[in-house]
Design a protein around this motif. Structure first.
Motif, short mmCIF file in Angstrom:
data_model
loop_
_atom_site.label_atom_id
_atom_site.label_comp_id
_atom_site.label_asym_id
_atom_site.label_seq_id
_atom_site.Cartn_x
_atom_site.Cartn_y
_atom_site.Cartn_z
N VAL A 395 0.83 -1.20 0.00
CA VAL A 395 0.00 0.00 0.00
C VAL A 395 0.86 1.25 0.00
O VAL A 395 1.99 1.23 0.48
N GLY A 396 0.34 2.32 -0.55
CA GLY A 396 0.96 3.63 -0.38
C GLY A 396 1.41 4.28 -1.67
O GLY A 396 1.48 5.48 -1.76
N THR A 421 -3.02 -2.84 -2.71
CA THR A 421 -4.24 -2.17 -2.29
C THR A 421 -4.13 -0.66 -2.50
O THR A 421 -3.28 -0.01 -1.92
N TRP A 422 -5.01 -0.13 -3.33
CA TRP A 422 -5.05 1.33 -3.51
C TRP A 422 -6.13 1.90 -2.61
O TRP A 422 -7.27 1.44 -2.63
N GLU A 426 -8.49 9.50 3.02
CA GLU A 426 -9.89 9.91 2.89
C GLU A 426 -10.84 8.72 2.72
O GLU A 426 -12.01 8.82 3.08
N VAL A 530 -2.91 2.37 -10.94
CA VAL A 530 -2.88 3.75 -10.49
C VAL A 530 -1.52 4.33 -10.83
O VAL A 530 -0.49 3.74 -10.51
N ASN A 539 4.61 11.86 -3.35
CA ASN A 539 4.54 10.62 -2.59
C ASN A 539 5.98 10.15 -2.35
O ASN A 539 6.58 9.50 -3.18
N ARG A 544 2.58 11.16 2.01
CA ARG A 544 1.99 12.24 1.22
C ARG A 544 2.50 13.58 1.67
O ARG A 544 2.35 13.93 2.83
C1 WTA Z 1 -1.15 6.63 -3.39
C2 WTA Z 1 -2.34 5.72 2.03
C3 WTA Z 1 -0.73 3.28 -6.29
C4 WTA Z 1 -2.20 7.35 -4.21
C5 WTA Z 1 -3.25 4.52 2.25
C6 WTA Z 1 -3.15 7.86 -3.15
C7 WTA Z 1 -1.23 4.25 -4.26
C8 WTA Z 1 -2.21 8.20 -2.03
C9 WTA Z 1 -1.55 2.99 -3.71
C10 WTA Z 1 -2.90 8.16 -0.68
C11 WTA Z 1 -1.41 1.84 -4.55
C12 WTA Z 1 -1.87 4.52 -2.20
N1 WTA Z 1 -1.01 2.03 -5.84
N2 WTA Z 1 -0.83 4.38 -5.54
N3 WTA Z 1 -1.65 0.60 -4.12
N4 WTA Z 1 -1.94 3.19 -2.43
N5 WTA Z 1 -1.43 5.17 -3.29
O1 WTA Z 1 -3.58 9.25 2.05
O2 WTA Z 1 -1.59 8.41 -4.91
O3 WTA Z 1 -1.26 8.46 2.71
O4 WTA Z 1 -3.90 8.97 -3.56
O5 WTA Z 1 -3.09 6.88 2.08
O6 WTA Z 1 -1.19 7.21 -2.09
O7 WTA Z 1 -1.97 8.35 0.36
P1 WTA Z 1 -2.46 8.30 1.87
#
Ligand code: WTA
Length: 664
Positions: A395-396, A421-422, A426, A530, A539, A544
């Motif tokens: 993730v991330g 996992t995307w 939010e 994604v 990122n 973030r």
């Molecule tokens: C990116 C983290 C590609 C994406 C849980 C998103 C990903 C942002 C993925 C959210 C993934 C998260 N593949 N991109 N599996 N998971 N992202 O709020 O750009 O820290 O909008 O949440 O991370 O980051 P956040």
């Protein structure tokens, strides 16, 4: 490598689709492909399945109230308590089983097992103490803590008395803490004296105190967990409103606090995250919808069962830790691991050692970590027995197929499915991923939307793009784990997430579309890849960071006139911060100024935002209308061929900047 290994590598390299291992499917929590249709036909009532994973004090009367989009409400009329769902209800059957296995970074320190009984006791004592300190229902309590057990104890204690928590990542700076406490009007802070990083004790309280100095209202109580051991501590005099966490607990030894009944839509917590502007966004999550969704995704995607020992290596200071170290796993009554330190201390096999010792059954981590593991070499995981691992997750950020395959082969021994996992702070929980017992995996692609989630890839006008084309990811229907608003800022909530693709004057939910600000493409099987953020958010190592936040930190440094921050490719971090800086008249482009800029960023945000390169330039490339050409600055950072620059107002500046980046 042996011949056999070489052949294996070659086969893996070509393989684009991986079926879930049969041994996994046979035992998976979800293995019926019919679940997608079932959820679609029965939407939104399908989400009762998620709510049913919880104990409700008062059952809800409406699954989804969509009468006032985008202010959706879930499970209205119902009431419950998150702490009771994560603790009390497991006491009967699992009271003696481990809830949290905590591993500190120093190797000469004993690990701590918190059974459900233990955790329940600690949480109750601290909840009683918080009440005693004057914390009331709906007061926001801030936590500024690293990965120590007092963090989940404090979170669950707050949940118990109905006080929303706002956890600030311990690696964030003092300024970042102050900004968040001010934004949330938070009058309570829970922090610690220090913690260990790569063998050294770190002074955390000084940073917390510095942050407190920037809080614009009275702070009632500061509870300080005393993590450092004798001799490793720093000399701190506690102020009048400061008290040791442990003392608060022992003053309430044996106390119990009845869990407060919360409406499903009552706030469980706030989490500040970066956006396009300099102001962090206070994402509001609720008790019923969020917890149901965290539990349901933990069960169906991470395949968590009560008897598992599940390990997520994220930090609780980020949403991944909230949903998938604490709330989801504990709601399901499993054993969740918490590791305090870095994966390379004392050596690069620390995670593998922990997994072997505890026979961990799942590992959920980030691509940036996997890329580091790859670089360190497979000898580290190979020297440990990782056969207990049944499922792997990431993730991330996007994961490149090579890293995916390395993870699959060297950590999972090709017998554990990988879920990519995307999701976002939010969304509260996972949105796009394969179900590990159902769907084929395609390295590099997260997969289809989860059952009950409706997502599309659209062009600028909102029309779906064809398979293979890049576009923007949108979510067309609400889901229980979604943020409800930005704290005290409904207007910004609409502007940030909805305005782009919705008819904001309409009352019809069909006219409302959530825009996560990610670019993506979709293939003929509906698998979504994604591509990354399309706003000015970077990122870095899965964290973030808003470019505006970094830029305003830089222009706050004396001698800086203007700054533009972009992301450049980085082998391990994914993206790294590149800062282009124009000095003020009368200031030299010195090494000293460069250091001050780096420190300025660390002070305003934290070391995670530290610029990889600071590039002094007399001008920034701008369009004729005066906009900074960020895309061009990105290409320069990445050493890429530049397209046509003749439309710039100042094309001459480009070659000058280019020479500086490469020479640095
Ligand atoms: C990116 C983290 C590609 C994406 C849980 C998103 C990903 C942002 C993925 C959210 C993934 C998260 N593949 N991109 N599996 N998971 N992202 O709020 O750009 O820290 O909008 O949440 O991370 O980051 P956040």
């Amino acid at each position: 490598m042996s011949d056999e290994d070489v052949q294996l590598e070659a086969r893996l390299e070509e393989q684009e689709v991986f079926e879930p291992p049969e041994s996994f499917v046979d035992q998976a929590n979800v293995s019926d492909p019919g679940i997608y249709e079932e959820f679609e036909e029965n939407w939104p009532e399908c989400w009762e399945q998620a709510a049913d994973l919880l104990d409700w004090e008062e059952s809800y009367d409406t699954v989804l109230d969509d009468s006032n989009p985008p202010f959706y409400e879930w499970f209205t009329g119902g009431s419950l308590n998150a702490s009771a769902n994560c603790l009390d209800r497991h006491l009967g059957e699992r009271g003696d089983e481990a809830a949290i296995e905590w591993v500190g970074e120093p190797t000469d320190e004993e690990d701590i097992t918190y059974t459900y009984e233990d955790l329940h006791r600690e949480v109750n004592e601290f909840a009683a103490a918080l009440r005693d300190q004057g914390v009331e229902e709906d007061d926001v309590v801030t936590m500024y803590m690293p990965m120590i057990p007092q963090l989940p104890i404090a979170m669950l204690a707050c949940a118990r008395i109905g006080a929303p928590h706002s956890v600030v990542f311990a690696g964030f700076s003092a300024d970042a803490l102050a900004t968040r406490m001010n934004a949330a009007d938070s009058e309570y802070l829970i922090t610690c004296d220090g913690y260990y990083r790569r063998g050294d004790p770190l002074d955390h309280l000084s940073k917390a105190n510095e942050g407190l100095a920037g809080v614009d209202h009275e702070v009632q109580t500061v509870a300080i967990a005393e993590r450092l051991r004798d001799g490793d501590g720093f000399d701190h005099d506690y102020a009048d409103n400061q008290v040791a966490f442990e003392a608060l607990q022992s003053d309430h030894e044996g106390a119990t606090v009845d869990p407060v009944s919360r409406d499903a839509e009552d706030m469980l917590f706030l989490m500040y995250t970066s956006g396009t502007t300099g102001e962090p966004k206070g994402v509001k999550h609720t008790t019923g919808g969020y917890l149901s969704y965290a539990a349901w995704t933990s069960q169906s995607v991470l395949d968590i069962k009560p008897e598992d020992t599940y390990f997520c290596s994220a930090d609780i200071g980020w949403i991944t830790g909230h949903s998938y170290i604490i709330y989801g796993p504990l709601a399901l009554g499993t054993t969740t691991m918490m590791y305090e330190g870095t994966p390379d201390y004392p050596d690069k096999d620390r995670l593998w050692e922990i997994i072997e010792d505890y026979e961990a059954t799942q590992l959920y981590t980030a691509p940036t970590a996997i890329r580091a593991f790859m670089k360190w070499g497979e000898e580290y995981p190979d020297s440990h027995d990782l056969s207990s691992l049944r499922l792997l997750g990431t993730v991330g950020e996007p994961i490149n197929p090579r890293a995916w395959k390395w993870y699959y082969k060297h950590i999972g021994d090709e017998s554990a499915p990988v879920v990519d996992t995307w999701w976002q702070t939010e969304t509260g929980g996972m949105m796009l991923t394969t179900l590990p017992g159902v769907g084929d995996m395609k390295p590099g692609s997260a997969g289809p939307p989860l059952p009950g989630i409706s997502a599309d890839i659209v062009d600028v006008s909102g029309s779906p793009v064809e398979a293979g084309q890049a576009g923007y990811l949108v979510v067309n229907k609400p889901w229980p784990g979604m943020l409800r608003t930005l704290y005290k800022n409904d207007e910004r909530f609409i502007d940030e997430y909805w305005r782009e693709y919705s008819d904001v004057d309409s009352d019809d939910p069909a006219d409302w579309v959530y825009f996560p600000e990610d670019g993506a493409k979709i293939d003929q099987d509906g698998y979504i890849t994604v591509l990354g953020r399309v706003d000015d958010v970077l990122n870095v190592s899965g964290h973030r960071l808003g470019t505006m936040e970094i830029e305003s930190a830089i222009v706050g440094v004396e001698g800086v006139a203007e700054a533009a921050v972009v992301g450049g490719d980085h082998e391990i971090k994914g993206e790294a911060v590149y800062a282009y800086v124009i000095t003020e008249d009368g200031y030299e482009e010195t090494e000293e100024l460069r250091q001050q800029i780096i420190e300025g960023v660390e002070d305003a945000i934290g070391p995670i935002a530290r610029p990889e390169q600071v590039i002094f330039t007399p001008e920034l490339p701008k369009t004729r209308s005066g906009k900074i050409m960020r895309r061009l600055l990105e290409d320069i950072a990445n050493g890429e061929e530049l397209g046509d620059t003749s439309t710039l107002r100042n094309p001459d500046v480009v070659s000058d900047i280019q020479s500086k980046v490469s020479s640095d």
